[in-house]
Design an enzyme around this catalytic site. Sequence first.
Site, mmCIF file in Angstrom:
data_model
loop_
_atom_site.group_PDB
_atom_site.id
_atom_site.type_symbol
_atom_site.label_atom_id
_atom_site.label_comp_id
_atom_site.label_asym_id
_atom_site.label_seq_id
_atom_site.Cartn_x
_atom_site.Cartn_y
_atom_site.Cartn_z
ATOM 1 N N ARG A 1 97.429 10.670 -92.573
ATOM 2 C CA ARG A 1 96.096 10.566 -93.174
ATOM 3 C C ARG A 1 96.202 10.533 -94.702
ATOM 4 N NH1 ARG A 1 92.529 15.121 -91.076
ATOM 5 N NH2 ARG A 1 92.484 13.776 -89.228
ATOM 6 N N ARG B 1 90.070 20.087 -97.837
ATOM 7 C CA ARG B 1 90.366 18.713 -97.422
ATOM 8 C C ARG B 1 89.800 17.704 -98.447
ATOM 9 N NH1 ARG B 1 91.125 18.408 -91.705
ATOM 10 N NH2 ARG B 1 92.200 20.278 -90.999
ATOM 11 N N LYS C 1 90.524 24.980 -91.830
ATOM 12 C CA LYS C 1 90.197 23.888 -92.750
ATOM 13 C C LYS C 1 88.924 24.180 -93.530
ATOM 14 C CE LYS C 1 88.171 21.459 -88.807
ATOM 15 N NZ LYS C 1 88.308 20.285 -87.932
ATOM 16 N N CYS D 1 84.838 8.926 -83.021
ATOM 17 C CA CYS D 1 86.158 9.433 -83.383
ATOM 18 C C CYS D 1 87.226 8.616 -82.668
ATOM 19 C CB CYS D 1 86.281 10.910 -83.018
ATOM 20 S SG CYS D 1 86.399 11.201 -81.244
ATOM 21 N N CYS E 1 94.813 11.328 -79.945
ATOM 22 C CA CYS E 1 94.406 12.672 -80.350
ATOM 23 C C CYS E 1 94.677 13.688 -79.244
ATOM 24 C CB CYS E 1 92.927 12.684 -80.711
ATOM 25 S SG CYS E 1 92.331 14.329 -81.174
ATOM 26 N N CYS F 1 85.646 14.959 -77.927
ATOM 27 C CA CYS F 1 85.739 16.397 -77.676
ATOM 28 C C CYS F 1 84.695 17.101 -78.520
ATOM 29 C CB CYS F 1 87.158 16.919 -77.978
ATOM 30 S SG CYS F 1 87.454 17.298 -79.714
ATOM 31 N N CYS G 1 84.378 15.559 -84.922
ATOM 32 C CA CYS G 1 84.828 14.837 -86.117
ATOM 33 C C CYS G 1 83.842 13.757 -86.554
ATOM 34 C CB CYS G 1 86.204 14.231 -85.875
ATOM 35 S SG CYS G 1 87.518 15.463 -85.717
#
Length: 563
Positions: A74, A143, A205, A427, A433, A472, A476
């Site tokens: 990323r 982040r 995070k 996502c 993932c 999930c 995100c």
Amino acid sequence: MAAKPSGAEAIKSASAGLRGTIAEELAQADAPGGLSEAAYTLLKFHGTYEQFDRDTATARKQSGQDKDWQFMVRVRAPAGRLTAAQWLALDALADEDSDGTMRLTTRQGLQFHTVRRGKLTHCIASIEEALLTTMAACGDVARNITTSPAPRRDALHARLEREAFALSAALLPRTRAHHEIFLGGERVGEAEEEPLYGPTYLPRKFKTSLAHPADNTPDILSNDLGFIAQTDQAGEVTGWIVTIGGGMGMTHNKPATYPRLADPVTVIGPDEVEAMARAVLRLFRDHGDRSDRRHARLKYVVAERGVEWVRERLSEDLGRALPPAPPLPKLEVPELLGWHDQGDGRLWLGVPIPSGRIADRPGMRLRTALREAVARFGLDPIATPQQDLILSNVRPEDRTALEVLLRGHGIVLAEELSPLARWSLSCTALPTCGQALAEGERVHAPIVAQVQASLARHGLLDERISLRLTGCPNGCARPYAGEIGVVGRSPGIYALFVGGDFEGTRLSFPLVDKLRTEAVGATLDPLLARFASEREPGEAFGDFCHRQGPDALRALLTPAVAA
């Protein structure tokens, strides 16, 4: 008695400043099996996750083969800003080290998938050579900093961009481990002092965003920390409303976990963003839950301790009494796709990127089109929080030629899409993932098509509605902060959420717990029918669902569509 720290805390503590055994394990490019748990955990801080192809895992296991191990890498791009040279360098890496594609994230970053262990160091080093970094793009740190992607040439947008870059630099960890491992730096092997983060960094995070009331495209209230600009009539920033405690992640059937929007906590002066960010990071560092990672986000500290407690702790940290926040201003989300005037004699073109995936497919050579456009016209790309791409600095005389180039490669521009398609997110989910319970990106188009068909039946195809899809409940793609949220529960099964507002100031509520992929449109159809016939003047779909409430909406559903 204090709770025992989680395993991740022990790994961080013993890592010698995020070094661990990463270098030694990556040097074994052909070694069977995945990395150790410690190396997997620490590599997140360096901007990469080890993954495996979940489509082939069962068959490979049955045939006695190892999993198809690979990495996601990323790129940290503050405010989503990239130069033409940086874009072209990243585009080249898609072929050199990845699977020939790139993917824009909902936090204005960019990802590569299926990077092999033997290519990882080259990939990350090449990103650094382009004057970008992967450091702190993942992990228990601050982040990528997001803000409005609009390249308007005015004082307000220049300030937002400047603050995003400054904050991104200020909140990077001090460790030299990244340079040692990936850039051939001198091996120190000892942990440097981390005055902001400490030896174990943050509990989880930490996401930060800056916005102004007329452009909440970053969904600022879904962030741990937000700064909403206050301005004078000339557009100069006079202060910032500070919002704290947002976050999207939850776990199905675990009521102690939940999505949350941030609270307005205080207001600060125009030049106090970095000082406040550091204070909030220290608060999270010292008071976040380090024993249970599902409960380790800042949002739970704010929810359980309260806004006044948070303001008091920040006041103590900064050495002055912080005032309560004023009421939040009305937040808006403007259309940034299509053609816009930058305000400096040039234009920008917002190009829709379905699910953020930049790839060449039969009939639509998106990656080639963007590469040629950036190279030929010298355009600077900007990644948006909606997974789209803004091509900035277009000369007016190049407008027609740019459109001809894009359309010649089969690119579908914004005016050819329904509002639902323009305002939908998804996502990555399967097959890469490791958190995915169901499909995301790969069912995005069919689910949008289902809902579009229902909208068309009821004369609503031009209605602006936000739809967010995730594989999930970690969220995100921010599914709980849109008007329609589709959240994976198990293969082919989703939970359905409705009732949020388009502007990102109200969460959706759960409507259906388990729903088949192919039933999403049919389940929403009676709601959309009722919306078309009973909406109030100017009422949006999310507002209508909120006004009706879950019980009234569930009474409209057909039981047969549920799993």
